[in-house]
Scaffold this active site. Structure first.
Site, PDB file in Angstrom:
ATOM      1  N   SER A   7       0.808  -1.206   0.000  1.00 30.65           N
ATOM      2  CA  SER A   7       0.000   0.000   0.000  1.00 30.65           C
ATOM      3  C   SER A   7       0.850   1.268   0.000  1.00 30.65           C
ATOM      4  O   SER A   7       1.597   1.534  -0.924  1.00 30.65           O
ATOM      5  CB  SER A   7      -0.971  -0.050   1.178  1.00 30.65           C
ATOM      6  OG  SER A   7      -1.943   0.954   1.100  1.00 30.65           O
ATOM      7  N   ASP A  41      -2.348   6.454  -3.422  1.00 30.71           N
ATOM      8  CA  ASP A  41      -1.204   5.790  -2.810  1.00 30.71           C
ATOM      9  C   ASP A  41      -0.730   4.670  -3.726  1.00 30.71           C
ATOM     10  O   ASP A  41      -1.231   4.501  -4.841  1.00 30.71           O
ATOM     11  CB  ASP A  41      -1.539   5.287  -1.404  1.00 30.71           C
ATOM     12  CG  ASP A  41      -2.480   4.099  -1.398  1.00 30.71           C
ATOM     13  OD1 ASP A  41      -3.232   3.936  -2.374  1.00 30.71           O
ATOM     14  OD2 ASP A  41      -2.484   3.335  -0.415  1.00 30.71           O
ATOM     15  N   ASP A  45      -1.042   1.481  -4.049  1.00 29.52           N
ATOM     16  CA  ASP A  45      -1.939   0.487  -4.653  1.00 29.52           C
ATOM     17  C   ASP A  45      -3.301   1.080  -4.985  1.00 29.52           C
ATOM     18  O   ASP A  45      -4.223   0.357  -5.351  1.00 29.52           O
ATOM     19  CB  ASP A  45      -2.080  -0.748  -3.764  1.00 29.52           C
ATOM     20  CG  ASP A  45      -2.804  -0.476  -2.455  1.00 29.52           C
ATOM     21  OD1 ASP A  45      -2.811   0.692  -2.006  1.00 29.52           O
ATOM     22  OD2 ASP A  45      -3.363  -1.419  -1.871  1.00 29.52           O
TER      23      ASP A  45
END
EC number: 5.4.2.10
Length: 447
Positions: free
Chosen positions: A103, A242, A244
């Protein structure tokens, strides 16, 4: 070494260190494959997506080996946003979806998130069973039952079409200049493509991933470059994703950044006015600002709080039949359209509000005045349990007494990093700083 694999958002850690090693990924793949092939039948499928970290190649291959060893057929999507895996798992009639991503973390970290056949993240109970299988080991399939693997090149395009289908067919983004920061991550192709196809003038940044620059001075956790670019290019809106693309920060035309609380406030009010906010309720975590709660109450709406983590937001939404939720950090969950947080989807719905109202982003992104909030993190070493220390508990108790009736205090251990997060809200800035610093000092002494 701890045997605990799963945290609040899958398995996560530094690449090539326990638990994020190739060996453990192979074992986890085999365990997940065995879990979803308990009936012994053939034809089981799994889709695997990843972000742009260098270690993604290693984990993609290790997971594929483990999954095929138990008879699962693997479809490799390549770099796609996390919500794409949630969308494509049921669309491709797969039993399991896997996203390889840490992430918003830096490139040297990575993680593995698992999705069920309905496209939602697995329950704690399912993860516990898979974890037990991982640690115990599983018997591989017979040689004739080994699974196959193939690349699916059009996965990104299928996801793009689903995004555009959520945008009202009568709306276009003609004349709107959008700065999109893809954090050199998984949405570096999808985000500019979708915005351009809907008619926007797109200024893309963070779209040159090299395996190491994901989330590096860019993206939703570091919006300075995006805010500067919005001002420099005269953009109408900045969308900062961000690594992902499951979270977003929005930036108005003046360069001011708005977090997930402001976006949820706008969407909740608009959805309620249109009669589409289920039970007049927004679901958010304990981290969401008190100002959001007061805003909702002022509009006759309710806020239901959950523990930190978008999975807990989604679980609460599903149990209660709610359709809008999210986190201050920018996870926005709209279960009418997606199974998990989707930063680009949230950005599109904000753009729809701009088009429909004719108002600039600055007029829409600041629905309430936040109660002053201060968050500090304390890093600790493996094996330490600072929150159990007597001096830390005493400091927390003293801080709570100081804030009684004036604000609130939240202390928690991060589920994704070795951090103790100390957060407080209070309209007295001096008291706010005092209580946070006192708890931080006690935690630092304990670690």
């Amino acid at each position: 070494m701890s045997d605990r694999l799963f945290g609040t958002d899958g398995v996560r850690g530094q690449a090539n260190s326990y638990p994020m090693t190739a060996e453990m990924a192979l074992r986890l793949g085999a365990a997940a494959g065995r879990y979803f092939r308990r009936d012994g039948s053939h034809g089981h499928r799994v889709v695997i997506g990843k972000d742009t970290r260098l270690s993604g190649y290693m984990f993609e291959n290790a997971l594929t080996a483990g999954l095929t060893s138990t008879g699962m057929n693997v479809f490799l999507l390549g770099p796609v946003p996390t919500p794409a895996v949630g969308v494509l798992t049921p669309s491709m009639r797969a039993d399991l979806g896997v996203m390889i991503s840490a992430s918003h973390n830096p490139h040297h970290d990575n993680g593995i998130k698992l999705f069920g056949p309905d496209g939602f993240k697995l329950s704690d109970e399912a993860e516990a069973e898979i974890e037990a299988l991982t640690l115990a080991g599983v018997e591989p399939a017979q040689a004739g039952n080994i699974g196959r693997a193939r690349r699916i090149d059009e996965g990104r395009y299928r996801y793009n079409e689903r995004l555009k289908a959520s945008f009202s067919s009568g709306l276009r983004l003609d004349g709107i200049k959008v700065l999109v920061d893809c954090a050199n991550g998984a949405a570096y192709r999808s985000a500019p493509e979708v915005l351009w196809e809907l008619g926007a003038e797109v200024i893309p940044i963070g779209v040159a991933p090299n395996g190491f620059n994901i989330n590096d001075k860019c993206g939703s956790t570091d919006t300075a470059a995006a805010a500067d670019a919005v001002r420099a290019h005269g953009a109408d809106l900045g969308i900062s994703l961000d690594g992902d693309a499951d979270r977003v920060m929005l930036i108005d035309e003046t360069g001011k950044v708005a977090d997930g609380d402001q976006l949820m406030a706008l969407l909740a009010r608009r959805w309620a006015k249109a009669g589409r906010l289920n039970d007049g309720t927004l679901v958010a975590t304990v981290m969401s600002n008190l100002g959001l709660e007061r805003f909702l109450e002022g509009h006759g709406l309710k806020l239901k709080r959950t523990p930190v983590g978008d999975r807990y937001v989604v679980e609460t939404m599903r149990r209660g039949g709610f359709n809008l939720g999210g986190e201050q950090s920018g996870h926005i969950v709209m279960t009418d359209f997606a199974t998990t947080g989707d930063g680009l989807l949230a950005g599109l719905h904000f753009l729809a509000a701009m088009v429909e109202t004719g108002q600039p982003a600055s007029a829409l992104l600041h629905s309430f005045e936040p109660v002053p909030q201060l968050l500090k993190n304390v890093r600790f070493a493996a094996g330490k349990a600072p929150l159990e220390a007597a001096e830390v508990r005493a400091a927390i108790g003293a801080a709570e007494r100081q804030l009684d009736g004036k604000g609130r205090l939240l202390i928690r251990k991060s589920g994704t990093e070795p951090l103790i997060r100390v957060m407080a809200e209070c309209e007295d800035d001096a008291l706010l700083a005092q209580v946070v610093d006192s708890v931080v000092a006690a935690v630092e002494a304990a670690v």
